[in-house]
Design a protein around this motif. Structure first.
Motif, PDB file in Angstrom:
ATOM      1  N   GLY A  16      38.027   3.892 -33.065  1.00  0.00           N
ATOM      2  CA  GLY A  16      38.900   3.655 -34.219  1.00  0.00           C
ATOM      3  C   GLY A  16      38.099   3.683 -35.516  1.00  0.00           C
ATOM      4  N   HIS A  17      38.795   3.612 -36.639  1.00  0.00           N
ATOM      5  CA  HIS A  17      38.134   3.660 -37.947  1.00  0.00           C
ATOM      6  C   HIS A  17      38.583   2.469 -38.780  1.00  0.00           C
ATOM      7  N   ALA A  18      37.631   1.716 -39.312  1.00  0.00           N
ATOM      8  CA  ALA A  18      37.954   0.600 -40.211  1.00  0.00           C
ATOM      9  C   ALA A  18      37.405   0.974 -41.587  1.00  0.00           C
ATOM     10  N   VAL A  60      42.004  17.041 -44.435  1.00  0.00           N
ATOM     11  CA  VAL A  60      41.405  17.528 -45.679  1.00  0.00           C
ATOM     12  C   VAL A  60      41.358  16.369 -46.656  1.00  0.00           C
ATOM     13  N   ARG A  61      40.163  16.053 -47.141  1.00  0.00           N
ATOM     14  CA  ARG A  61      40.047  14.983 -48.137  1.00  0.00           C
ATOM     15  C   ARG A  61      39.627  15.577 -49.472  1.00  0.00           C
ATOM     16  N   ARG A  62      40.519  15.377 -50.448  1.00  0.00           N
ATOM     17  CA  ARG A  62      40.245  15.800 -51.822  1.00  0.00           C
ATOM     18  C   ARG A  62      39.715  14.606 -52.612  1.00  0.00           C
ATOM     19  N   THR A  82      34.148  18.497 -35.948  1.00  0.00           N
ATOM     20  CA  THR A  82      33.178  18.867 -36.974  1.00  0.00           C
ATOM     21  C   THR A  82      33.636  18.324 -38.316  1.00  0.00           C
ATOM     22  N   THR A  83      32.669  18.028 -39.157  1.00  0.00           N
ATOM     23  CA  THR A  83      32.927  17.650 -40.550  1.00  0.00           C
ATOM     24  C   THR A  83      32.216  18.660 -41.431  1.00  0.00           C
ATOM     25  N   VAL A  84      32.916  19.137 -42.435  1.00  0.00           N
ATOM     26  CA  VAL A  84      32.359  20.118 -43.367  1.00  0.00           C
ATOM     27  C   VAL A  84      32.460  19.523 -44.773  1.00  0.00           C
ATOM     28  N   MET A 103      30.465  13.358 -50.531  1.00  0.00           N
ATOM     29  CA  MET A 103      30.173  12.566 -49.324  1.00  0.00           C
ATOM     30  C   MET A 103      31.484  12.219 -48.623  1.00  0.00           C
ATOM     31  N   THR A 104      31.369  11.703 -47.398  1.00  0.00           N
ATOM     32  CA  THR A 104      32.554  11.202 -46.707  1.00  0.00           C
ATOM     33  C   THR A 104      32.861   9.784 -47.196  1.00  0.00           C
ATOM     34  N   LYS A 105      34.075   9.329 -46.892  1.00  0.00           N
ATOM     35  CA  LYS A 105      34.426   7.946 -47.261  1.00  0.00           C
ATOM     36  C   LYS A 105      33.474   6.960 -46.597  1.00  0.00           C
ATOM     37  N   GLY A 106      33.254   7.167 -45.312  1.00  0.00           N
ATOM     38  CA  GLY A 106      32.427   6.247 -44.540  1.00  0.00           C
ATOM     39  C   GLY A 106      33.281   5.142 -43.941  1.00  0.00           C
ATOM     40  N   HIS A 107      32.849   4.668 -42.790  1.00  0.00           N
ATOM     41  CA  HIS A 107      33.647   3.645 -42.091  1.00  0.00           C
ATOM     42  C   HIS A 107      32.803   2.873 -41.084  1.00  0.00           C
ATOM     43  N   PHE A 108      33.250   1.671 -40.795  1.00  0.00           N
ATOM     44  CA  PHE A 108      32.856   0.965 -39.574  1.00  0.00           C
ATOM     45  C   PHE A 108      33.833   1.407 -38.490  1.00  0.00           C
ATOM     46  N   HIS A 109      33.471   1.251 -37.230  1.00  0.00           N
ATOM     47  CA  HIS A 109      34.448   1.443 -36.167  1.00  0.00           C
ATOM     48  C   HIS A 109      35.213   0.142 -35.968  1.00  0.00           C
ATOM     49  N   SER A 110      36.507   0.276 -35.649  1.00  0.00           N
ATOM     50  CA  SER A 110      37.326  -0.924 -35.426  1.00  0.00           C
ATOM     51  C   SER A 110      36.815  -1.674 -34.194  1.00  0.00           C
ATOM     52  N   VAL A 126      30.463  12.930 -32.109  1.00  0.00           N
ATOM     53  CA  VAL A 126      31.039  12.601 -30.803  1.00  0.00           C
ATOM     54  C   VAL A 126      31.112  11.088 -30.704  1.00  0.00           C
ATOM     55  N   TRP A 127      32.316  10.565 -30.423  1.00  0.00           N
ATOM     56  CA  TRP A 127      32.490   9.125 -30.383  1.00  0.00           C
ATOM     57  C   TRP A 127      33.539   8.742 -29.342  1.00  0.00           C
ATOM     58  N   PRO A 128      33.491   7.524 -28.825  1.00  0.00           N
ATOM     59  CA  PRO A 128      34.454   7.125 -27.799  1.00  0.00           C
ATOM     60  C   PRO A 128      35.851   6.910 -28.393  1.00  0.00           C
ATOM     61  N   ILE A 183      27.469  20.849 -42.442  1.00  0.00           N
ATOM     62  CA  ILE A 183      28.356  20.904 -41.264  1.00  0.00           C
ATOM     63  C   ILE A 183      27.702  20.129 -40.133  1.00  0.00           C
ATOM     64  N   PHE A 184      28.417  19.134 -39.607  1.00  0.00           N
ATOM     65  CA  PHE A 184      27.882  18.419 -38.445  1.00  0.00           C
ATOM     66  C   PHE A 184      28.991  18.154 -37.448  1.00  0.00           C
ATOM     67  N   LEU A 185      28.552  17.990 -36.195  1.00  0.00           N
ATOM     68  CA  LEU A 185      29.455  17.642 -35.098  1.00  0.00           C
ATOM     69  C   LEU A 185      29.294  16.154 -34.811  1.00  0.00           C
ATOM     70  N   ILE A 224      36.658  17.644 -51.027  1.00  0.00           N
ATOM     71  CA  ILE A 224      35.322  17.079 -50.807  1.00  0.00           C
ATOM     72  C   ILE A 224      34.869  17.410 -49.379  1.00  0.00           C
ATOM     73  N   TYR A 225      35.764  17.194 -48.398  1.00  0.00           N
ATOM     74  CA  TYR A 225      35.388  17.541 -47.017  1.00  0.00           C
ATOM     75  C   TYR A 225      36.598  17.770 -46.146  1.00  0.00           C
ATOM     76  N   ARG A 226      36.339  18.432 -45.020  1.00  0.00           N
ATOM     77  CA  ARG A 226      37.357  18.673 -43.995  1.00  0.00           C
ATOM     78  C   ARG A 226      36.827  18.172 -42.657  1.00  0.00           C
TER      79      ARG A 226
HETATM   80  C1  S6P Z   1      34.379   9.667 -36.628  1.00  0.00           C
HETATM   81  C2  S6P Z   1      33.188  10.355 -37.239  1.00  0.00           C
HETATM   82  C3  S6P Z   1      33.475  11.547 -38.160  1.00  0.00           C
HETATM   83  C4  S6P Z   1      34.138  11.124 -39.476  1.00  0.00           C
HETATM   84  C5  S6P Z   1      34.157  12.256 -40.477  1.00  0.00           C
HETATM   85  C6  S6P Z   1      34.827  11.910 -41.787  1.00  0.00           C
HETATM   86  O1  S6P Z   1      34.044   8.452 -36.027  1.00  0.00           O
HETATM   87  O2  S6P Z   1      32.323   9.432 -37.871  1.00  0.00           O
HETATM   88  O3  S6P Z   1      34.259  12.482 -37.508  1.00  0.00           O
HETATM   89  O4  S6P Z   1      35.427  10.650 -39.260  1.00  0.00           O
HETATM   90  O5  S6P Z   1      32.847  12.647 -40.727  1.00  0.00           O
HETATM   91  O6  S6P Z   1      34.336  10.708 -42.323  1.00  0.00           O
HETATM   92  P1  S6P Z   1      35.321   9.502 -42.650  1.00  0.00           P
HETATM   93  O7  S6P Z   1      34.432   8.383 -43.073  1.00  0.00           O
HETATM   94  O8  S6P Z   1      36.259   9.961 -43.720  1.00  0.00           O
HETATM   95  O9  S6P Z   1      36.071   9.216 -41.380  1.00  0.00           O
END
Ligand code: S6P
Ligand code: ZN
Length: 194
Positions: free
Chosen positions: A159-161, A27-29, A72-74, A86-93, A153-155, A149-151, A53-55
């Motif tokens: 990881g998350h950077a 849960v991200r506030r 899923t992300t909501v 919005m989500t934080k957003g990330h590159f993959h490690s 899928v990632w390997p 709401i979206f699903l 903001i999102y789960r």
């Molecule tokens: C994981 C994928 C999603 C995000 C989620 C939250 O690679 O992209 O599951 O983790 O949408 O976003 P964030 O940027 O907080 O990880």
């Protein structure tokens, strides 16, 4: 050699995006990411309320070896000042690790950027499938009046950077203009040296 893993299944509750069963929920506030919004005065004002903001609902733990993760992300509807939740957003490690998004409900925008800061955006709407190639940071934005709401899928290895994104932001922001979502250049966007 390890025993074969067992086939598995989980159910998305389409009305709210929750998974059942879920291996975990994040849960991200606003207080977890207030510095990600461009209007810091609006962010401070909203912190008293500290809205969710999102789960993220994770479907299962990673297997050893080759494995797909999914969840899923909501994203709740709402804005911080003129900027949509919005989500934080990330590159993959693991920089080559790609990802697939499949939107189930709501409407929004998928913001992406390369390490070099090249931007790309794609609309999120029910039924849309997006492929995010390795090397592209990604952030989802809810521009609608209901949950997005979206699903994903990632390997397992991805990881998350987060640092790369929280420092520089994204090249473009999604803000409300005359009652409608608009993409604008982010005046605070910076690519770190080196
Ligand atoms: C994981 C994928 C999603 C995000 C989620 C939250 O690679 O992209 O599951 O983790 O949408 O976003 P964030 O940027 O907080 O990880
Ligand atoms: Zn990702």
């Amino acid at each position: 050699m390890q025993d074969a893993m067992m086939p598995r299944s989980t159910q998305v509750h389409l009305e709210n995006g929750a998974l059942e069963p879920a291996a975990g929920t994040i849960v991200r506030r606003l207080s977890d990411m207030a510095d990600h919004f461009h209007d810091q005065e609006a962010a401070r004002a909203l912190l008293a309320e500290d809205p969710v903001i999102y789960r993220v609902y994770m479907a299962w733990e990673a297997d050893e070896g080759y494995a797909w993760l999914t969840g899923t992300t909501v994203i709740e509807p709402g804005r911080v000042g003129d900027e949509y939740f919005m989500t934080k957003g990330h590159f993959h490690s693991a920089q080559d690790a790609p990802e697939v998004y499949y939107t189930l409900q709501g409407e929004g925008m998928l913001l992406m950027q390369t390490r070099g800061g090249e931007p790309r955006e794609l609309p999120l709407q029910p039924g849309a499938i997006q492929y995010i190639p390795g090397g592209w940071a990604h952030r989802a934005v809810n521009t609608g009046e209901a949950a997005l709401i979206f699903l994903a899928v990632w390997p397992r290895e991805a990881g998350h950077a987060y640092a790369g994104v929280s420092e520089r932001g994204f090249p473009r922001l999604v803000v409300v203009r005359d009652g409608h979502p608009a993409l604008v250049e982010n005046p605070g966007f910076e690519i770190e040296a080196g």
